[in-house]
Design a protein around this motif. Structure first.
Motif, PDB file in Angstrom:
ATOM      1  N   GLU A 218       0.935  -1.124  -0.039  1.00 16.88           N
ATOM      2  CA  GLU A 218      -0.123   0.050   0.111  1.00 16.88           C
ATOM      3  C   GLU A 218       0.951   1.240   0.052  1.00 16.88           C
ATOM      4  O   GLU A 218       0.678   2.101  -0.632  1.00 16.88           O
ATOM      5  CB  GLU A 218      -0.919   0.083   1.174  1.00 16.88           C
ATOM      6  CG  GLU A 218      -2.018   1.109   1.348  1.00 16.88           C
ATOM      7  CD  GLU A 218      -3.249   0.898   0.526  1.00 16.88           C
ATOM      8  OE1 GLU A 218      -3.602   1.701  -0.202  1.00 16.88           O
ATOM      9  OE2 GLU A 218      -3.607  -0.191   0.660  1.00 16.88           O
ATOM     10  N   THR A 246      -4.487  -7.600  -3.407  1.00 21.87           N
ATOM     11  CA  THR A 246      -5.433  -6.441  -3.845  1.00 21.87           C
ATOM     12  C   THR A 246      -4.913  -4.653  -3.360  1.00 21.87           C
ATOM     13  O   THR A 246      -4.943  -3.887  -4.239  1.00 21.87           O
ATOM     14  CB  THR A 246      -6.570  -6.535  -2.698  1.00 21.87           C
ATOM     15  OG1 THR A 246      -7.410  -7.515  -2.979  1.00 21.87           O
ATOM     16  CG2 THR A 246      -7.612  -5.140  -2.765  1.00 21.87           C
ATOM     17  N   ARG A 247      -4.286  -4.956  -2.615  1.00 20.21           N
ATOM     18  CA  ARG A 247      -3.459  -3.520  -2.067  1.00 20.21           C
ATOM     19  C   ARG A 247      -2.342  -3.374  -3.310  1.00 20.21           C
ATOM     20  O   ARG A 247      -1.826  -2.178  -3.410  1.00 20.21           O
ATOM     21  CB  ARG A 247      -2.807  -3.510  -0.742  1.00 20.21           C
ATOM     22  CG  ARG A 247      -3.649  -3.499   0.330  1.00 20.21           C
ATOM     23  CD  ARG A 247      -2.948  -3.672   1.558  1.00 20.21           C
ATOM     24  NE  ARG A 247      -4.157  -3.869   2.812  1.00 20.21           N
ATOM     25  CZ  ARG A 247      -4.422  -2.864   3.628  1.00 20.21           C
ATOM     26  NH1 ARG A 247      -3.839  -1.624   3.394  1.00 20.21           N
ATOM     27  NH2 ARG A 247      -5.172  -2.983   4.497  1.00 20.21           N
ATOM     28  N   ARG A 250      -3.985  -1.707  -6.145  1.00 19.18           N
ATOM     29  CA  ARG A 250      -4.438  -0.330  -5.756  1.00 19.18           C
ATOM     30  C   ARG A 250      -3.116   0.545  -6.028  1.00 19.18           C
ATOM     31  O   ARG A 250      -3.279   1.416  -6.496  1.00 19.18           O
ATOM     32  CB  ARG A 250      -4.835  -0.307  -4.567  1.00 19.18           C
ATOM     33  CG  ARG A 250      -5.385   0.921  -4.024  1.00 19.18           C
ATOM     34  CD  ARG A 250      -5.922   1.124  -2.831  1.00 19.18           C
ATOM     35  NE  ARG A 250      -6.844  -0.019  -2.461  1.00 19.18           N
ATOM     36  CZ  ARG A 250      -7.082  -0.737  -1.367  1.00 19.18           C
ATOM     37  NH1 ARG A 250      -6.270  -0.479  -0.259  1.00 19.18           N
ATOM     38  NH2 ARG A 250      -8.059  -1.353  -1.146  1.00 19.18           N
ATOM     39  N   SER A 251      -2.080   0.053  -5.538  1.00 17.32           N
ATOM     40  CA  SER A 251      -0.687   0.939  -5.620  1.00 17.32           C
ATOM     41  C   SER A 251      -0.269   0.818  -7.024  1.00 17.32           C
ATOM     42  O   SER A 251       0.219   1.942  -7.699  1.00 17.32           O
ATOM     43  CB  SER A 251       0.280   0.266  -4.968  1.00 17.32           C
ATOM     44  OG  SER A 251       0.241   0.388  -3.354  1.00 17.32           O
ATOM     45  N   GLY A 253      -2.263   0.881  -9.679  1.00 17.06           N
ATOM     46  CA  GLY A 253      -2.975   1.981 -10.426  1.00 17.06           C
ATOM     47  C   GLY A 253      -2.455   3.366  -9.959  1.00 17.06           C
ATOM     48  O   GLY A 253      -2.582   4.537 -10.852  1.00 17.06           O
ATOM     49  N   ARG A 254      -2.006   3.561  -8.834  1.00 19.41           N
ATOM     50  CA  ARG A 254      -1.664   4.956  -8.443  1.00 19.41           C
ATOM     51  C   ARG A 254      -0.250   5.288  -9.181  1.00 19.41           C
ATOM     52  O   ARG A 254       0.019   6.347  -9.558  1.00 19.41           O
ATOM     53  CB  ARG A 254      -1.398   5.016  -6.813  1.00 19.41           C
ATOM     54  CG  ARG A 254      -2.465   4.893  -6.180  1.00 19.41           C
ATOM     55  CD  ARG A 254      -2.023   5.048  -4.577  1.00 19.41           C
ATOM     56  NE  ARG A 254      -3.359   5.120  -3.619  1.00 19.41           N
ATOM     57  CZ  ARG A 254      -3.650   4.233  -2.536  1.00 19.41           C
ATOM     58  NH1 ARG A 254      -2.890   3.247  -2.450  1.00 19.41           N
ATOM     59  NH2 ARG A 254      -4.672   4.573  -2.061  1.00 19.41           N
ATOM     60  N   GLU A 279     -10.765  -4.778  -7.491  1.00 21.00           N
ATOM     61  CA  GLU A 279      -9.784  -3.540  -7.032  1.00 21.00           C
ATOM     62  C   GLU A 279      -8.901  -3.120  -8.542  1.00 21.00           C
ATOM     63  O   GLU A 279      -8.414  -2.026  -8.925  1.00 21.00           O
ATOM     64  CB  GLU A 279      -8.541  -4.044  -6.242  1.00 21.00           C
ATOM     65  CG  GLU A 279      -7.892  -2.969  -5.447  1.00 21.00           C
ATOM     66  CD  GLU A 279      -8.778  -1.870  -4.778  1.00 21.00           C
ATOM     67  OE1 GLU A 279      -8.590  -0.754  -4.826  1.00 21.00           O
ATOM     68  OE2 GLU A 279      -9.533  -2.170  -4.025  1.00 21.00           O
ATOM     69  N   ALA A 283      -8.438   0.166 -10.153  1.00 21.63           N
ATOM     70  CA  ALA A 283      -7.240   0.852 -10.493  1.00 21.63           C
ATOM     71  C   ALA A 283      -6.780   1.025 -11.931  1.00 21.63           C
ATOM     72  O   ALA A 283      -6.202   1.930 -12.368  1.00 21.63           O
ATOM     73  CB  ALA A 283      -5.995  -0.105 -10.007  1.00 21.63           C
ATOM     74  N   ASP A 286      -7.640   4.679 -12.355  1.00 21.99           N
ATOM     75  CA  ASP A 286      -6.554   5.513 -11.730  1.00 21.99           C
ATOM     76  C   ASP A 286      -5.478   5.749 -12.862  1.00 21.99           C
ATOM     77  O   ASP A 286      -4.802   6.796 -12.874  1.00 21.99           O
ATOM     78  CB  ASP A 286      -5.794   4.939 -10.608  1.00 21.99           C
ATOM     79  CG  ASP A 286      -6.921   4.938  -9.353  1.00 21.99           C
ATOM     80  OD1 ASP A 286      -7.927   5.864  -9.404  1.00 21.99           O
ATOM     81  OD2 ASP A 286      -6.796   4.066  -8.511  1.00 21.99           O
ATOM     82  N   HIS A 310     -17.122  -1.319 -10.316  1.00 21.21           N
ATOM     83  CA  HIS A 310     -15.670  -0.577 -10.279  1.00 21.21           C
ATOM     84  C   HIS A 310     -15.330  -0.484 -11.859  1.00 21.21           C
ATOM     85  O   HIS A 310     -14.618   0.626 -12.336  1.00 21.21           O
ATOM     86  CB  HIS A 310     -14.670  -1.432  -9.601  1.00 21.21           C
ATOM     87  CG  HIS A 310     -14.701  -1.501  -8.250  1.00 21.21           C
ATOM     88  ND1 HIS A 310     -13.731  -1.862  -7.353  1.00 21.21           N
ATOM     89  CD2 HIS A 310     -15.785  -0.758  -7.553  1.00 21.21           C
ATOM     90  CE1 HIS A 310     -13.994  -1.644  -6.188  1.00 21.21           C
ATOM     91  NE2 HIS A 310     -15.450  -1.131  -5.930  1.00 21.21           N
ATOM     92  N   SER A 314     -14.876   3.290 -13.360  1.00 26.86           N
ATOM     93  CA  SER A 314     -13.247   3.671 -14.060  1.00 26.86           C
ATOM     94  C   SER A 314     -13.493   4.114 -15.606  1.00 26.86           C
ATOM     95  O   SER A 314     -13.025   5.072 -16.072  1.00 26.86           O
ATOM     96  CB  SER A 314     -12.609   2.403 -14.227  1.00 26.86           C
ATOM     97  OG  SER A 314     -11.971   2.117 -12.800  1.00 26.86           O
TER      98      SER A 314
END
Length: 364
Positions: A218, A246-247, A250-251, A253-254, A279, A283, A286, A310, A314
């Motif tokens: 994360e 999952t995390r 998410r990362s 995507g960032r 997720e 992402a 993102d 989601h 998106s």
């Protein structure tokens, strides 16, 4: 002595003890209130000097000298106010307060208090050292991450985040195992350390405890560690923990590199767990690349609500191609399920843009 006399003497002694205890309590309260009134009066006398010290509008040397020369009673009366200001002011005011604490020996006393018996005292000392950003205290604060009192461990973690020494990143991650420190406290501390925490975070991606790997994944995204994309893709693909994967999604995507786009596009496939697919679909929004539109379009009719939801959200973030895909789906081109998700996403987009959502077309 007869039994009656014995009872009388006992009762008399009990009454005396109660009277003495009552007198002690009343006297103690009176003394405490008198001390509180005295401290309030002394603090009121000194507080204007603190305001002048932190105002940044004048030469503070004279004010600093007067505050540094305060007698112990006046300093103790105003110390709590000074500590509170330290966490609220920045720039010259913060620097002036830090100098005052140094001259008063506050940091030295706080370091000594880290080893005292009282947990409240240790936690308060850790907080003060964090506010002072006293880097020399990092080893002692790191030791407190294993303290038997949770409030002390939490205060030490927050202090390490304020000091932001890279050497604290590894111990902060280790204390996540077993929930010794709340994860949100550790995350904030690691974010404060910033990119300098990357080596410890990358190493933690191989930790035996999944909660440590999850937080590491994360934070790598939160601090913008583009150099960690390969480690995150490996976690997304291979880690046995769904939370870690999952995390990691998410990362990615960032971070939003082309490699992230390819990995997330793969991760929406049916071979991945539903939570990871959902997720990854979020992402992709993102990342913001129109190249993700075909993969997200295919997910609008997915049987799992979160995946389709989601994906639709998106698509609202991918500009014209994404919006056009949603309009096509809303008209029924991809089936009833996809139409419902597309209409919801378009309505939310319209509200975000200050428009009235379009009314759905009546059924034929």
């Amino acid at each position: 002595m007869t039994s009656v006399q014995l009872v009388s003497v006992t009762l008399a002694l009990l009454l005396l003890a109660v009277s003495v205890l009552g007198a002690v309590i009343v006297t103690g309260r009176s003394v405490r209130r008198a001390r509180q009134r005295r401290d309030a009066r002394l603090a009121a006398e000194v507080r204007p000097l603190l305001i002048r010290l932190t105002g940044g509008d004048e030469d503070v040397e004279e004010v600093l000298r007067r505050l540094a020369a305060l007698d112990r009673r006046r300093w103790n009366a105003v110390r709590a106010s000074a500590v509170g200001l330290l966490g609220k002011v920045s720039g010259q005011g913060n620097a002036a307060l830090t100098r005052l604490f140094e001259e008063r020996g506050v940091a030295r006393d706080a370091v000594a208090d880290l080893s005292r018996r009282g947990s409240v005292r240790r936690a308060r000392a850790a907080t003060v050292l964090g506010l002072l950003r006293h880097a020399e205290a990092v080893p002692d604060l790191t030791r407190l991450l294993a303290d038997r009192h949770p409030e002390v461990r939490t205060a030490a973690a927050r202090a390490l985040g304020r000091i932001a020494e890279p050497q604290a990143a590894g111990p902060l991650l280790d204390c996540l195992a077993g929930g010794r420190v709340p994860s949100d406290v550790v995350v904030q501390a690691l974010i404060a350390i910033g990119p300098a925490a990357r080596p410890a975070l990358t190493k933690a991606m191989a930790h035996t405890a999944p909660e440590v790997r999850a937080i590491a994944a994360e934070v790598l995204g939160l601090i913008g560690s583009v150099g960690s994309v390969s480690a995150l893709i490996r976690a997304l693909t291979l880690d046995p923990s769904s939370d870690v994967r999952t995390r990691a999604a998410r990362s990615l995507g960032r971070l939003g590199t082309p490699a992230c786009l390819d990995a997330l596009t793969d991760a929406v496939g049916l071979t991945y767990p539903t939570a990871v697919r959902a997720e990854a679909a979020g992402a992709l929004g993102d990342v913001g690349a129109p190249a993700a539109v075909p993969a997200l379009r295919a997910l609008l009719a997915d049987h799992h609500y979160r995946v389709a939801h989601h994906a639709a959200r998106s698509l609202t973030r991918l500009g014209g191609p994404g919006t056009e895909t949603l309009r096509e789906a809303a008209d029924g081109a991809l089936g009833v399920r996809a139409a419902a998700h597309a209409r919801e996403a378009l309505a939310v987009l319209a509200l975000a843009e200050g428009r009235h959502p379009a009314r759905p077309a009546p059924a034929p």
